[in-house]
Enzyme design. Structure first.
Site, PDB file in Angstrom:
ATOM      1  N   GLY A   1       1.078  -0.700  -0.100  1.00  0.00           N
ATOM      2  CA  GLY A   1      -0.250   0.023   0.140  1.00  0.00           C
ATOM      3  C   GLY A   1       1.127   1.298  -0.269  1.00  0.00           C
TER       4      GLY A   1
ATOM      5  N   THR B   1       1.140   4.494   1.453  1.00  0.00           N
ATOM      6  CA  THR B   1       1.087   4.382   2.853  1.00  0.00           C
ATOM      7  C   THR B   1       2.262   4.074   3.738  1.00  0.00           C
ATOM      8  OG1 THR B   1      -0.725   5.144   3.772  1.00  0.00           O
ATOM      9  CG2 THR B   1       1.108   5.538   5.643  1.00  0.00           C
TER      10      THR B   1
ATOM     11  N   GLY C   1      -0.875  -1.658   5.321  1.00  0.00           N
ATOM     12  CA  GLY C   1      -2.026  -0.344   5.659  1.00  0.00           C
ATOM     13  C   GLY C   1      -3.181  -1.463   5.691  1.00  0.00           C
ATOM     14  N   ALA C   2      -4.767  -0.907   5.002  1.00  0.00           N
ATOM     15  CA  ALA C   2      -6.162  -0.899   4.903  1.00  0.00           C
ATOM     16  C   ALA C   2      -6.541  -0.670   4.123  1.00  0.00           C
ATOM     17  CB  ALA C   2      -6.299  -1.072   6.732  1.00  0.00           C
ATOM     18  N   ASP C   3      -7.970  -1.043   3.915  1.00  0.00           N
ATOM     19  CA  ASP C   3      -8.663  -0.316   3.404  1.00  0.00           C
ATOM     20  C   ASP C   3     -10.056   0.272   4.132  1.00  0.00           C
ATOM     21  OD1 ASP C   3      -7.244  -0.887   0.606  1.00  0.00           O
ATOM     22  OD2 ASP C   3      -8.449  -2.991   1.414  1.00  0.00           O
TER      23      ASP C   3
ATOM     24  N   LYS D   1      -8.641  -5.944   3.757  1.00  0.00           N
ATOM     25  CA  LYS D   1      -7.467  -5.106   3.356  1.00  0.00           C
ATOM     26  C   LYS D   1      -7.691  -6.052   2.489  1.00  0.00           C
ATOM     27  CE  LYS D   1      -3.816  -6.036   5.663  1.00  0.00           C
ATOM     28  NZ  LYS D   1      -2.776  -4.260   4.244  1.00  0.00           N
TER      29      LYS D   1
ATOM     30  N   GLY E   1      -7.837  -4.673  -1.383  1.00  0.00           N
ATOM     31  CA  GLY E   1      -7.748  -4.046  -2.009  1.00  0.00           C
ATOM     32  C   GLY E   1      -6.517  -3.324  -3.095  1.00  0.00           C
TER      33      GLY E   1
ATOM     34  N   GLU F   1      -0.304 -11.445   3.310  1.00  0.00           N
ATOM     35  CA  GLU F   1      -0.246  -9.871   4.614  1.00  0.00           C
ATOM     36  C   GLU F   1      -1.401 -10.904   5.613  1.00  0.00           C
ATOM     37  OE1 GLU F   1      -1.343  -6.072   2.005  1.00  0.00           O
ATOM     38  OE2 GLU F   1      -3.543  -7.518   2.739  1.00  0.00           O
TER      39      GLU F   1
ATOM     40  N   LYS G   1      -9.773   5.766   5.810  1.00  0.00           N
ATOM     41  CA  LYS G   1      -9.821   4.461   5.862  1.00  0.00           C
ATOM     42  C   LYS G   1     -10.756   4.710   7.439  1.00  0.00           C
ATOM     43  CE  LYS G   1      -7.206   4.820   2.186  1.00  0.00           C
ATOM     44  NZ  LYS G   1      -6.585   3.243   1.989  1.00  0.00           N
TER      45      LYS G   1
END
Length: 239
Positions: A35, A37, A89-91, A101, A103, A110, A128
């Protein structure tokens, strides 16, 4: 050179704060997720002089290339038994730190890295941040499935209450379905508001043909969220 957008500044701020506060100099093995970030996580790590012997485990091709780009030491998952800390990261993230997660099509790897980690830290911008999963992330829950079984799984998901499960396509860059690092397909399944994350994850994962599902309940210890005003918001999972 143009200045960073507010969103990019927010991503950088929360990623730097996460590394500064959570990554100790005695960490031997660190997981690196995927991701936009996480790019700033690795950037910040590369600025540290106290982590020269640390090994970094990528969750996929993208994160492996990122680790190499910054001159860090890549490790292999089959050579380690546990990971000290993982940044990912995360969606979508809700207050109890359950998250969606996948996306970006990194999903099974992961979750594998997260499950092997003593500490799992999320980094994301405040877009998010959500009160309940499914309220902001509208693309659906990503599900990694065997190409042989994708149609069967789609029918199973409809039976579970998903209105319109979609096989993710690779266009415009690729004709046909998107393919994960594991050679699997991704189905995006919109269940609307998800009231029981643990139950839905278990139901989907029990389907024959599913490798894993992009619901991560009870795994993250802490989340660093970059806010649009330049500050960082920290969320802790209630134990």
């Amino acid at each position: 050179m143009a200045s960073k957008s507010l969103i990019e500044q927010a991503k950088q701020a929360c990623a730097y704060a996460a590394v500064d506060n959570e990554l100790k100099s005695d960490a031997k093995v660190v997981g690196i997720g995927s991701g936009t970030t996480v790019v700033y996580v690795v950037e910040r790590i590369s600025q540290r002089t106290d982590l020269k012997d640390t090994i970094y485990i990528p969750t996929g091709f993208q994160s492996k290339q990122l680790i190499l780009q910054y001159g860090l030491r890549v490790g292999n998952i089959d050579e380690i038994s546990s990971i000290d800390i993982t940044f990912d990261g995360a969606d979508e993230i809700e207050p109890s730190l359950n998250c969606i997660k996948g996306g970006g099509a990194c999903l099974f790897q992961e979750k594998l890295i997260a499950s092997m980690s003593k500490r799992f830290i999320l980094v994301a911008d405040d877009r998010k941040d959500s009160e309940i999963l499914g309220s902001r992330w509208k693309q659906g829950v990503p599900i990694e499935v065997s190409p042989y079984a994708y149609l069967k799984v789609i029918n199973d998901l409809i039976a579970l209450g998903c209105q319109n499960p979609l096989l993710r396509m690779g266009a415009p860059a690729k004709a046909g379905p998107a393919v994960t690092d594991n050679g699997f397909f991704i189905i995006d399944a919109d269940f609307g508001i998800i009231k029981d994350v643990v139950k839905l994850e278990a139901q989907i994962k029990a389907l024959v043909g599913v490798l894993d599902v992009g619901l991560f309940p009870g795994m993250a210890e802490k989340a660093y969220l970059g806010m649009s005003d330049g500050t960082t918001k920290t969320l802790l999972r209630a134990i």
